[in-house]
Motif scaffolding. Structure first.
Motif, mmCIF file in Angstrom:
data_model
loop_
_atom_site.group_PDB
_atom_site.id
_atom_site.type_symbol
_atom_site.label_atom_id
_atom_site.label_comp_id
_atom_site.label_asym_id
_atom_site.label_seq_id
_atom_site.Cartn_x
_atom_site.Cartn_y
_atom_site.Cartn_z
ATOM 1 N N PHE A 1 0.966 -1.180 0.117
ATOM 2 C CA PHE A 1 -0.044 0.064 -0.023
ATOM 3 C C PHE A 1 0.943 1.107 -0.051
ATOM 4 N N ASP A 2 0.443 2.466 -0.447
ATOM 5 C CA ASP A 2 1.054 3.526 -0.587
ATOM 6 C C ASP A 2 -0.067 4.799 -0.029
ATOM 7 N N GLU A 3 0.009 4.917 1.374
ATOM 8 C CA GLU A 3 -1.289 5.572 2.125
ATOM 9 C C GLU A 3 -0.997 5.977 3.132
ATOM 10 N N THR A 4 -1.872 6.652 4.039
ATOM 11 C CA THR A 4 -1.787 7.025 5.349
ATOM 12 C C THR A 4 -2.763 5.936 5.889
ATOM 13 N N ALA A 5 -2.535 5.486 6.679
ATOM 14 C CA ALA A 5 -3.388 4.242 7.661
ATOM 15 C C ALA A 5 -2.912 4.073 9.220
ATOM 16 N N ILE A 6 -3.942 3.681 9.900
ATOM 17 C CA ILE A 6 -3.387 3.185 11.116
ATOM 18 C C ILE A 6 -3.293 1.846 11.196
ATOM 19 N N ALA B 1 -0.408 -10.773 21.175
ATOM 20 C CA ALA B 1 -0.350 -9.937 22.456
ATOM 21 C C ALA B 1 -0.923 -8.489 22.158
ATOM 22 N N GLY B 2 -0.576 -8.008 21.037
ATOM 23 C CA GLY B 2 -1.114 -6.602 20.879
ATOM 24 C C GLY B 2 -2.515 -6.537 20.255
ATOM 25 N N VAL B 3 -3.316 -7.630 20.303
ATOM 26 C CA VAL B 3 -4.656 -7.522 19.708
ATOM 27 C C VAL B 3 -5.488 -6.043 20.312
ATOM 28 N N GLY B 4 -5.928 -5.428 19.368
ATOM 29 C CA GLY B 4 -6.725 -4.260 19.433
ATOM 30 C C GLY B 4 -5.991 -2.975 19.917
ATOM 31 N N LYS B 5 -4.715 -3.200 19.747
ATOM 32 C CA LYS B 5 -3.715 -2.039 20.271
ATOM 33 C C LYS B 5 -3.121 -1.329 19.229
ATOM 34 N N VAL B 6 -2.998 -0.080 19.173
ATOM 35 C CA VAL B 6 -2.284 0.651 17.842
ATOM 36 C C VAL B 6 -0.822 0.787 18.050
ATOM 37 N N PHE B 7 0.102 0.232 17.433
ATOM 38 C CA PHE B 7 1.400 0.323 17.444
ATOM 39 C C PHE B 7 1.987 1.235 16.488
ATOM 40 N N HIS B 8 1.176 1.470 15.222
ATOM 41 C CA HIS B 8 1.794 1.871 14.115
ATOM 42 C C HIS B 8 0.875 2.937 13.310
ATOM 43 N N ARG C 1 -5.253 -2.735 8.449
ATOM 44 C CA ARG C 1 -5.026 -1.245 8.184
ATOM 45 C C ARG C 1 -6.289 -0.751 8.096
ATOM 46 N N ILE C 2 -6.462 0.699 8.903
ATOM 47 C CA ILE C 2 -7.683 1.414 8.875
ATOM 48 C C ILE C 2 -7.228 2.793 8.220
ATOM 49 N N VAL C 3 -8.034 2.808 7.199
ATOM 50 C CA VAL C 3 -7.548 4.201 6.141
ATOM 51 C C VAL C 3 -8.651 5.324 6.279
ATOM 52 N N PRO C 4 -8.616 6.247 6.970
ATOM 53 C CA PRO C 4 -9.674 7.212 6.999
ATOM 54 C C PRO C 4 -10.099 7.857 5.655
ATOM 55 N N ARG C 5 -11.578 8.170 5.447
ATOM 56 C CA ARG C 5 -11.880 8.622 4.171
ATOM 57 C C ARG C 5 -11.724 10.086 4.185
ATOM 58 N N GLU C 6 -12.185 10.967 3.082
ATOM 59 C CA GLU C 6 -11.795 12.263 3.076
ATOM 60 C C GLU C 6 -12.475 13.180 4.241
ATOM 61 N N MET C 7 -13.823 12.531 4.522
ATOM 62 C CA MET C 7 -14.059 13.341 5.732
ATOM 63 C C MET C 7 -13.667 13.470 6.994
ATOM 64 N N MET C 8 -12.752 12.730 7.172
ATOM 65 C CA MET C 8 -11.844 12.356 8.578
ATOM 66 C C MET C 8 -10.522 12.999 8.584
ATOM 67 N N HIS C 9 -10.032 13.317 9.526
ATOM 68 C CA HIS C 9 -8.364 13.719 9.694
ATOM 69 C C HIS C 9 -7.854 12.393 10.139
ATOM 70 N N PRO C 10 -6.785 12.269 9.422
ATOM 71 C CA PRO C 10 -6.210 10.629 9.885
ATOM 72 C C PRO C 10 -5.536 10.644 11.449
ATOM 73 N N ARG C 11 -5.022 11.744 11.712
ATOM 74 C CA ARG C 11 -4.476 11.942 13.200
ATOM 75 C C ARG C 11 -5.638 11.642 14.386
ATOM 76 N N PHE C 12 -6.851 12.485 13.872
ATOM 77 C CA PHE C 12 -7.985 12.383 14.689
ATOM 78 C C PHE C 12 -8.281 10.951 14.764
ATOM 79 N N VAL C 13 -8.660 10.217 13.810
ATOM 80 C CA VAL C 13 -9.161 8.906 13.749
ATOM 81 C C VAL C 13 -7.982 8.149 14.554
ATOM 82 N N TYR C 14 -6.763 8.459 14.297
ATOM 83 C CA TYR C 14 -5.778 7.762 15.139
ATOM 84 C C TYR C 14 -5.834 7.702 16.582
#
Length: 400
Positions: free
Chosen positions: A263-268, A275-282, A296-309
């Motif tokens: 992928f070439d994108e911004t994603a959570i 051990a890390g299930v449900g936790k965000v490391f990257h 990978r969770i890729v926010p759509r245009e109506m969302m700011h990626p860092r806010f979603v993060y």
């Protein structure tokens, strides 16, 4: 100042002798203490885990107790005694030492040996010495076992300790006190920074909850499935290449490398199992490869990626624990993401909130610019001076 001139000035011409621990005080192996023996009050007890919890050598007051009746059967620990671990699942933790500074006599169990210092050694001096590579090398020679590693009290007694000017206990203790005071200063600074980090994390959590809390009707709430694309990768851990061109996010904290990207994108990125299930490391930006059991969770245009993060990182783990019929979630499936609720204020407001939380995030978590980086630097500085202060020459016959 070179290390040689520093040590020469510190020693002021006195000789250093390496003496077996048994020559420097009394060693007594603990006995009989188990978890079921702990009570809410009574006689202070130092148990297995407490040595690691309080390994900063600060003022020690136990958090565990046993009944006075049981205490009569256990080994006693007086103020100034050193409690040394004898057993652990890994060698690194065997031989860790805790100076007991409580005013009331305590007890300890069979996991530990109590060292009662004699007239020419300070307990804290010995405790600091147990952190050196020299001590680690010595204890390695006597370690027994595989799953549970043990260094007996009898073998611990054979380990040699450098004692400056042993023929003059008063002079020896003065030199040891200088070494201890220097290391105490570094330890205190690290402790202060760690305490500050704890405060900042609490502050971050407070502001995060305030900023991500919205009164009913003030914003529209959607589900994660409405505002983001969710999917997995196609690679396995064994596909990784040490010097690969692209970053490869797997299920753990440490990213790997690969010579191809998915992928070439911004994603959570979050782990799908392990051990890390449900936790965000990257937080991915640009080209990357993804494990087949990472999401990978890729926010759509109506969302700011860092806010979603920040929303996911703060609340997703708690959400899936509550949403699951199982008491322990060991793996995730895509439908578990879809109904995660997320507020959708204006993009400008999302950006404002994200910017504030990013500053707190950097301060409390960044290893390149925040307090964690400062703490790591202080630990390295402490290790350097600890090794310098214990860099006494060792005679051939002792080191053989």
């Amino acid at each position: 100042m070179s290390s040689l001139s520093f040590m020469e000035k510190l020693l002021d011409g006195v000789k250093v002798e390496w003496k077996a621990l048994s020559e420097l005080g009394e060693l007594v192996r603990g006995n009989g203490l188990q978890k079921k023996d702990f009570t809410e009050s009574g006689v202070p007890a130092i148990h297995y885990g407490q040595i690691y919890t309080y390994y900063d050598l600060s003022t020690i007051k136990t958090k565990s107790f046993v009944s006075p009746e049981l205490a009569k059967q256990l080994r006693k620990v007086e103020k100034g005694d050193v409690v040394i671990t004898n057993t652990s699942e890994n060698l690194e933790d065997v031989g860790k030492a805790l100076v007991y500074l409580g005013e009331i006599q305590a007890v300890t169990g069979g996991h530990a040996t109590v060292f009662k210092p004699g007239e020419c050694i300070l307990g804290k001096y010995f405790a600091y010495f147990t952190q050196t590579e020299v001590f680690s090398s010595e204890k390695r020679k006597y370690a027994k076992g595989t799953k549970v590693i043990d260094v007996s009290a009898a073998d611990m007694a054979k380990i040699s300790i450098p004692i400056p000017c042993p023929e003059n206990p008063k002079k020896s203790l003065e030199i040891q006190s200088k070494i201890v005071s220097i290391l105490d200063a570094f330890t205190e600074l690290t402790t202060e920074l760690t305490t500050e980090l704890t405060v900042r994390k609490k502050q971050y959590n407070y502001y995060r909850d305030q900023l991500l809390h919205f009164e009913d009707g003030s914003v529209e709430w959607k589900t994660l499935g409405d505002v983001a694309t969710i999917g997995t990768g196609s690679h396995d851990t064994q596909d990784s290449i040490d010097d690969g061109e692209y970053i490869f996010y797997a299920r753990g904290r440490a990213p790997l490398r690969l010579n191809e990207f998915d992928f070439d994108e911004t994603a959570i990125i979050t782990a799908g199992d392990g051990a890390g299930v449900g936790k965000v490391f990257h937080y991915a930006q640009g080209k990357y490869a993804l494990h087949q059991r990472a999401y990978r969770i890729v926010p759509r245009e109506m969302m700011h990626p860092r806010f979603v993060y920040h929303c996911i990182r703060s609340y997703f783990y708690v959400y899936i624990q509550k949403a699951s019929v199982s008491s322990s979630v060991t793996s995730l499936r895509r439908p578990m993401f879809l109904n995660f609720p997320i507020p959708t204020p204006s993009l400008a407001e999302q950006a404002r909130i994200a910017a504030i939380l990013d500053k707190f995030d950097a301060l409390t978590n960044s290893i390149s610019e925040g307090l964690p980086r400062e703490i790591e630097l202080r630990k390295k500085q402490y290790a350097y001076y600890r090794n310098l202060l214990f860099s006494f020459p060792k005679p051939e016959e002792v080191s053989a």
